[in-house]
Motif scaffolding. Structure first.
Motif, short mmCIF file in Angstrom:
data_model
loop_
_atom_site.label_atom_id
_atom_site.label_comp_id
_atom_site.label_asym_id
_atom_site.label_seq_id
_atom_site.Cartn_x
_atom_site.Cartn_y
_atom_site.Cartn_z
N ASP A 157 0.91 -1.20 0.02
CA ASP A 157 -0.01 -0.06 0.00
C ASP A 157 1.03 1.32 0.12
OD1 ASP A 157 -1.89 1.90 0.11
OD2 ASP A 157 -2.65 1.30 2.17
N GLY A 158 1.11 1.71 -1.11
CA GLY A 158 2.04 2.82 -1.38
C GLY A 158 3.26 2.58 -0.91
N ALA A 159 3.97 3.41 0.12
CA ALA A 159 5.48 3.00 0.66
C ALA A 159 5.52 1.94 1.73
CB ALA A 159 5.82 4.32 1.15
N ILE A 160 4.47 1.43 2.00
CA ILE A 160 4.43 0.40 3.01
C ILE A 160 3.95 -0.93 2.69
CG2 ILE A 160 3.44 -0.31 5.37
CD1 ILE A 160 2.95 2.65 5.77
N ALA A 161 4.92 -1.95 2.77
CA ALA A 161 4.30 -3.47 2.42
C ALA A 161 4.21 -4.18 3.73
CB ALA A 161 5.61 -3.99 1.92
N ARG A 162 3.37 -5.08 3.55
CA ARG A 162 2.81 -5.94 4.97
C ARG A 162 3.06 -7.30 4.48
NH1 ARG A 162 0.05 -4.97 9.58
NH2 ARG A 162 -1.00 -6.55 10.44
N ALA A 180 13.14 -5.26 -4.78
CA ALA A 180 13.32 -4.74 -6.15
C ALA A 180 12.25 -3.74 -6.26
CB ALA A 180 12.99 -5.94 -7.22
N ARG A 181 11.19 -3.50 -5.08
CA ARG A 181 10.36 -2.68 -5.35
C ARG A 181 10.90 -1.24 -4.69
NH1 ARG A 181 5.32 -5.06 -6.37
NH2 ARG A 181 4.31 -2.86 -6.54
N ALA A 182 11.29 -0.36 -5.64
CA ALA A 182 11.92 0.81 -5.03
C ALA A 182 10.77 1.96 -4.30
CB ALA A 182 12.34 1.80 -6.13
N GLU A 183 9.59 1.70 -4.59
CA GLU A 183 8.48 2.59 -4.18
C GLU A 183 8.23 2.03 -2.58
OE1 GLU A 183 5.97 -0.87 -5.77
OE2 GLU A 183 7.96 0.14 -6.16
N VAL A 184 8.71 0.92 -2.31
CA VAL A 184 8.54 0.56 -0.82
C VAL A 184 9.52 0.80 0.00
CG1 VAL A 184 8.14 -1.79 0.56
CG2 VAL A 184 6.98 -1.76 -1.77
N ALA A 238 8.48 5.79 7.01
CA ALA A 238 8.35 5.96 5.26
C ALA A 238 8.73 7.22 5.03
CB ALA A 238 7.22 5.38 4.80
N GLU A 239 8.33 8.36 5.84
CA GLU A 239 8.74 9.67 5.54
C GLU A 239 10.11 10.01 5.47
OE1 GLU A 239 6.27 11.92 8.10
OE2 GLU A 239 4.56 11.53 7.40
N LEU A 240 11.04 9.37 6.29
CA LEU A 240 12.28 9.43 6.11
C LEU A 240 13.16 9.11 4.71
CD1 LEU A 240 12.79 8.32 9.72
CD2 LEU A 240 12.33 10.55 9.13
N LYS A 293 12.96 25.45 5.92
CA LYS A 293 11.84 25.35 7.00
C LYS A 293 10.81 24.66 6.23
CE LYS A 293 13.45 28.82 10.09
NZ LYS A 293 14.67 29.23 9.96
N ARG A 294 10.91 23.50 5.48
CA ARG A 294 9.93 22.70 4.86
C ARG A 294 10.05 21.20 5.11
NH1 ARG A 294 12.18 20.68 0.56
NH2 ARG A 294 14.11 21.61 -0.47
N THR A 295 9.11 20.66 4.75
CA THR A 295 9.21 19.32 4.84
C THR A 295 10.30 18.69 3.57
OG1 THR A 295 7.09 19.03 5.95
CG2 THR A 295 7.98 16.93 4.85
N PRO A 296 11.12 17.85 4.07
CA PRO A 296 11.77 17.46 2.79
C PRO A 296 10.97 16.23 1.73
CG PRO A 296 12.37 16.22 4.85
CD PRO A 296 11.56 17.31 5.09
N ALA A 297 11.24 16.41 0.58
CA ALA A 297 10.78 15.41 -0.51
C ALA A 297 11.71 14.31 -0.94
CB ALA A 297 10.44 16.38 -1.56
N PHE A 298 11.66 13.32 -0.14
CA PHE A 298 12.52 12.25 -0.43
C PHE A 298 11.83 11.23 -1.31
CE2 PHE A 298 13.99 13.19 4.13
CZ PHE A 298 15.14 13.85 3.72
#
Length: 256
Positions: free
Chosen positions: A11-16, A45-49, A202-204, A251-256
């Protein structure tokens, strides 16, 4: 969806990754050990995870191995060695080698194989009713050397000795106090606790996570820090490094 086995959902950046064998309290079969190695390799191999959560289906994490299978291979030295060194260690080493942060969401029974799987995870959260042990001395056999080293390192020698020599079952508050667990929460809050941590992680920076995991893995294997210095700063010009610093200054949220 198969009736039992391992289920990988993204689910997006998180795998279960769910251990699915509720009729046997999610005990690991030989096939499931092989599935574990395959699932984690596919995930790499899933870069989005960016984060993996490992959990059991229903009320338990994993009650150990499937003892019903044991008479078919455990009494022959070659097949026993193959089971532990290729199948079990293949699954565990895949988890250990994963460069994505891994969270164990532990409820109910976490025994034997369950303790080993949890020991491969970076962050371990458990319900207050979770129980931990490896009472295999009751079955007449010891823990395999690589597996024992893993459990002793993560759970501590004192806990490993209790589990293996006394067949002791330890509760979640005890494992929290000994540093194996990172949090103990009510059963109803367990899934939310794991998900909240996964979202935060996942935000890091995934590059920072990868490099930190590689460093920690090398240190756990006994590599001296001095041996890691030569390549330790190659990330200097990496995009995530630049973005993290720039975002802080802006002073903004990083876009990693």
């Amino acid at each position: 969806m198969p009736a039992e086995g391992l289920q990988l959902a993204i689910d997006g950046a998180i795998a279960r990754l769910t251990i699915r064998r509720p009729a046997k309290f999610n005990a690991m079969s030989r096939a499931m050990w092989r599935e574990l190695a395959e699932a984690v390799a596919a995930l790499a191999a899933r870069a989005e995870v960016r984060v993996l959560v490992v959990a059991g289906e229903g009320a338990h994490f994993c009650a150990g191995g499937d003892i019903a299978e044991y008479p078919g291979f455990r009494f022959d030295e070659a097949s026993l060695r193959d089971f532990h060194e290729r199948e079990v260690w293949g699954g565990l080493s895949a988890l250990l080698a994963c460069d994505k942060p891994v969270i164990a969401q532990i409820d109910g029974h976490c025994m034997g194989a369950g303790v080993e799987i949890a020991s491969c995870c970076d962050i371990r959260v458990a319900s207050a009713s979770a129980r931990f042990g490896a009472p295999i001395a009751r079955l007449g056999f010891p823990m395999a050397p690589r597996e024992a080293e893993l459990v002793a390192r993560e759970a501590g020698l004192a806990s490993a000795r209790e589990m293996l020599l006394q067949a002791a079952v330890l509760d979640a508050p005890t494992m929290l106090s000994r540093g194996f667990l990172h949090a103990v929460v009510p059963e109803a809050a367990l899934a939310d606790e794991a998900l909240t941590r996964a979202r935060r992680m996942a935000e890091l920076s995934p590059e920072a996570a990868r490099l930190n995991k590689q460093t920690l893995r090398a240190l756990a294997a006994g590599t001296p820090a001095d041996a890691l210095v030569n390549r330790a700063y190659e990330y200097a010009g990496h995009a995530e490094h630049r973005e993290g610093i720039a975002a802080f200054l802006d002073k903004r949220t990083p876009a990693f």
